[in-house]
Design a protein around this motif. Structure first.
Motif, PDB file in Angstrom:
ATOM      1  N   ASN A 125       0.930  -1.268  -0.050  1.00 15.57           N
ATOM      2  CA  ASN A 125       0.103  -0.064   0.023  1.00 15.57           C
ATOM      3  C   ASN A 125       0.995   1.251  -0.068  1.00 15.57           C
ATOM      4  O   ASN A 125       1.092   1.927   1.075  1.00 15.57           O
ATOM      5  CB  ASN A 125      -1.056   0.017   1.145  1.00 15.57           C
ATOM      6  CG  ASN A 125      -2.069   0.900   0.994  1.00 15.57           C
ATOM      7  OD1 ASN A 125      -1.764   2.012   0.826  1.00 15.57           O
ATOM      8  ND2 ASN A 125      -3.360   0.782   1.409  1.00 15.57           N
ATOM      9  N   ASN A 149      -0.550   4.372   1.243  1.00 15.18           N
ATOM     10  CA  ASN A 149      -1.348   4.621   2.592  1.00 15.18           C
ATOM     11  C   ASN A 149      -2.907   4.764   2.699  1.00 15.18           C
ATOM     12  O   ASN A 149      -3.183   5.418   3.596  1.00 15.18           O
ATOM     13  CB  ASN A 149      -0.542   5.575   3.554  1.00 15.18           C
ATOM     14  CG  ASN A 149       0.747   5.380   3.808  1.00 15.18           C
ATOM     15  OD1 ASN A 149       0.980   4.129   4.012  1.00 15.18           O
ATOM     16  ND2 ASN A 149       1.609   6.047   3.963  1.00 15.18           N
ATOM     17  N   LYS A 165      -6.718   1.377  -1.429  1.00 19.55           N
ATOM     18  CA  LYS A 165      -5.783   1.187  -2.379  1.00 19.55           C
ATOM     19  C   LYS A 165      -4.770   0.264  -2.229  1.00 19.55           C
ATOM     20  O   LYS A 165      -3.426   0.453  -2.105  1.00 19.55           O
ATOM     21  CB  LYS A 165      -5.250   2.655  -2.879  1.00 19.55           C
ATOM     22  CG  LYS A 165      -6.332   3.364  -3.604  1.00 19.55           C
ATOM     23  CD  LYS A 165      -5.607   4.938  -4.137  1.00 19.55           C
ATOM     24  CE  LYS A 165      -6.697   5.782  -4.922  1.00 19.55           C
ATOM     25  NZ  LYS A 165      -5.881   6.934  -5.154  1.00 19.55           N
ATOM     26  N   TYR A 166      -5.069  -0.882  -1.583  1.00 22.73           N
ATOM     27  CA  TYR A 166      -4.161  -1.860  -1.249  1.00 22.73           C
ATOM     28  C   TYR A 166      -3.921  -2.860  -2.276  1.00 22.73           C
ATOM     29  O   TYR A 166      -4.958  -3.026  -3.392  1.00 22.73           O
ATOM     30  CB  TYR A 166      -4.464  -2.458   0.087  1.00 22.73           C
ATOM     31  CG  TYR A 166      -5.557  -3.377   0.112  1.00 22.73           C
ATOM     32  CD1 TYR A 166      -5.495  -4.933  -0.508  1.00 22.73           C
ATOM     33  CD2 TYR A 166      -6.787  -2.805   0.308  1.00 22.73           C
ATOM     34  CE1 TYR A 166      -6.490  -5.553  -0.417  1.00 22.73           C
ATOM     35  CE2 TYR A 166      -8.062  -4.126   0.198  1.00 22.73           C
ATOM     36  CZ  TYR A 166      -7.848  -5.130  -0.301  1.00 22.73           C
ATOM     37  OH  TYR A 166      -8.855  -6.397  -0.295  1.00 22.73           O
ATOM     38  N   GLU A 167      -3.048  -3.521  -2.383  1.00 24.79           N
ATOM     39  CA  GLU A 167      -2.694  -4.749  -3.126  1.00 24.79           C
ATOM     40  C   GLU A 167      -2.108  -5.880  -2.572  1.00 24.79           C
ATOM     41  O   GLU A 167      -1.346  -5.904  -1.571  1.00 24.79           O
ATOM     42  CB  GLU A 167      -1.681  -4.107  -4.206  1.00 24.79           C
ATOM     43  CG  GLU A 167      -1.775  -4.945  -5.585  1.00 24.79           C
ATOM     44  CD  GLU A 167      -0.473  -4.469  -6.473  1.00 24.79           C
ATOM     45  OE1 GLU A 167       0.365  -5.091  -7.094  1.00 24.79           O
ATOM     46  OE2 GLU A 167      -0.119  -3.022  -6.326  1.00 24.79           O
ATOM     47  N   TYR A 199     -11.854  -3.223   5.789  1.00 23.74           N
ATOM     48  CA  TYR A 199     -10.434  -2.850   4.914  1.00 23.74           C
ATOM     49  C   TYR A 199      -9.265  -3.250   5.736  1.00 23.74           C
ATOM     50  O   TYR A 199      -9.450  -2.773   7.198  1.00 23.74           O
ATOM     51  CB  TYR A 199     -10.383  -1.292   4.511  1.00 23.74           C
ATOM     52  CG  TYR A 199     -11.196  -1.147   3.148  1.00 23.74           C
ATOM     53  CD1 TYR A 199     -10.744  -1.384   2.130  1.00 23.74           C
ATOM     54  CD2 TYR A 199     -12.626  -0.680   3.122  1.00 23.74           C
ATOM     55  CE1 TYR A 199     -11.385  -1.432   0.758  1.00 23.74           C
ATOM     56  CE2 TYR A 199     -13.340  -0.904   2.004  1.00 23.74           C
ATOM     57  CZ  TYR A 199     -12.621  -0.943   0.898  1.00 23.74           C
ATOM     58  OH  TYR A 199     -13.430  -0.629  -0.426  1.00 23.74           O
ATOM     59  N   ILE A 259      -2.729  -1.278   7.496  1.00 27.18           N
ATOM     60  CA  ILE A 259      -1.226  -1.217   6.722  1.00 27.18           C
ATOM     61  C   ILE A 259      -0.206  -1.082   7.502  1.00 27.18           C
ATOM     62  O   ILE A 259      -0.279  -1.036   8.868  1.00 27.18           O
ATOM     63  CB  ILE A 259      -1.476   0.034   5.575  1.00 27.18           C
ATOM     64  CG1 ILE A 259      -1.428   1.181   6.379  1.00 27.18           C
ATOM     65  CG2 ILE A 259      -2.575  -0.185   4.767  1.00 27.18           C
ATOM     66  CD1 ILE A 259      -1.225   2.433   5.438  1.00 27.18           C
TER      67      ILE A 259
END
Length: 421
Positions: free
Chosen positions: A261, A264, A268-270, A327, A330
């Motif tokens: 991410n 942050n 929009k994480y992967e 969600y 992170i």
């Protein structure tokens, strides 16, 4: 065949040498190509014509090579490279490395870059580095040498770009071949002074930290830091954990992914494969921590039910460590939580979540686990990091063994000297 003759020239000797060599047929038209070269000496003219012949014979696109810079070539390569099955994180690293190389030779023609020029770049990166503001010196600009890992990454990327340039007919050789990455040779004193103990928490420090978590931790801190300390997982692997990765019957945890991410932004994480193949692993977990995670799951279900009753944007991805909206948290969140907890301790080491990986290695070493199994558990393909800590802790244990012998059998070491001696 080559035609060589003197021609008048306005130089000291009054003439130059002209060499005309019959080149390979034009690959498009099939017509003859002549290669004329004029130089001060006969041998220079022959060598220049021969070099051009070699380029043409190798399929070099001379016209394009003469106007194409390294920077243009690099970005063209990256566009093709990005279409392969490559992680987004890797693409970002490659972009950064291209910018570094371009700072040194971005405007150089791709076909003219020599091995010497490339080696000089590596030497300058090592000896001089990059310009940065010094926070400890009133913001004055200073130069910091690039880290060894950055040098290695730049070297790898440059090598791929030049190989691509060869395939595209922009040059015939790869100037990175045979180049040497400069590396500081440590003295005996520096090796002996390396503070390995700063890279992991001692037993008393870990105990102090976990006690601070119990007393001052926020929601999920206990589960997060106990899991990090007793599993040796990376923080990105912890953030990517899903409930399906935990087997509550066998007390096993499976690592198959890591969370990426860069912005942050929680949405929009992967999820990407772990760092290496060896990072994909299963390991047993203490029942105490498994019970702790099961309790978290029950509490989490209540929080999520409340959220879903009020909002319609719940993210049903089943992350272990996640927000009320589903969600995932992170890595930066773990860093911030850890920084907060450290303030309640007397620990002065520069401690980030990564310190728990090294701490776990030291714990396993003290517990008598062999090096191979330690590497499997923490997912290390490269034994270098693990070996350093393993050897350090083992040597320390040997010293402790001598102390233990002295404590238990000290009376045998205090024999009185016979009279007369």
């Amino acid at each position: 065949m080559a035609s060589i003759k003197k021609i008048p020239a306005k130089n000291k000797q009054g003439y130059k040498w002209r060499c005309v060599m019959e080149g390979p047929l034009d690959p498009v038209t099939g017509k003859r190509q002549q290669i004329p070269r004029v130089r001060d000496t006969k041998q220079e003219a022959i060598s220049a014509a021969q070099a051009e012949y070699d380029r043409l014979a190798a399929g070099i696109d001379v016209k394009k090579a003469k106007v194409t810079t390294f920077e243009v070539t690099a970005w063209e390569w990256l566009e093709v490279y990005s279409k392969r099955k490559v992680k987004g994180a890797t693409i970002r690293v490659r972009k950064k490395e291209i910018k570094i190389i371009s700072g040194y030779m971005g405007m150089s023609l791709i076909g003219s870059i020599s091995r010497k020029q490339y080696q000089t770049m590596l030497n300058d990166m090592y000896a001089i580095g990059y310009r940065v503001k010094d926070k400890d010196n009133e913001g004055q600009f200073v130069y910091k040498p690039y880290a060894k890992t950055t040098l290695e990454g730049v070297h790898t990327t440059a090598g791929m770009i030049f190989e691509w340039a060869i395939a595209e007919g922009l040059r015939k050789d790869n100037p990175t071949k045979g180049a040497v990455i400069p590396e500081k040779v440590l003295t005996v004193e520096e090796i002996e002074e390396e503070d390995l103990e700063a890279s992991y928490l001692e037993r008393n420090e870990l105990e102090e930290f976990l006690n601070a978590v119990k007393e001052h931790g926020l929601e999920r801190d206990l589960e997060t830091f106990y899991l990090l300390a007793f599993s040796g997982t990376r923080s990105g692997e912890v953030c990517a954990l899903k409930w399906k990765d935990i087997n509550f019957q066998t007390n096993e945890i499976r690592i198959t992914k890591t969370l990426y991410n860069p912005d942050n932004n929680m949405k929009k994480y992967e999820l990407t494969p772990p760092k290496t193949k060896g990072s994909i692993r299963n390991f047993n977990m203490d029942e105490f921590i498994i019970d702790m995670l099961e309790s978290l799951k029950d509490r989490q279900a209540i929080v999520h039910a409340r959220y879903k009753a009020e909002f319609d944007d719940y993210h049903a991805a089943n992350f272990v460590f996640c927000r009320p909206n589903g969600y995932p948290y992170i890595q930066k969140s773990i860093i911030n939580r850890m920084s907060r907890i450290l303030k309640y301790t007397s620990i002065t080491k520069h401690a980030t979540p990564h310190i728990f990986r090294h701490t776990h290695i030291s714990m396993l070493t003290e517990a008598g686990v062999d090096l191979v199994n330690i590497m499997k558990r923490v997912g290390h393909d490269d034994a270098k990091t693990t070996m350093k800590i393993y050897t350090h802790v083992t040597n320390k244990m040997k010293q402790n063994d001598a102390d233990k012998l002295k404590i238990h059998f000290g009376n045998l070491l205090k024999l009185e000297k016979p009279q007369g001696m």
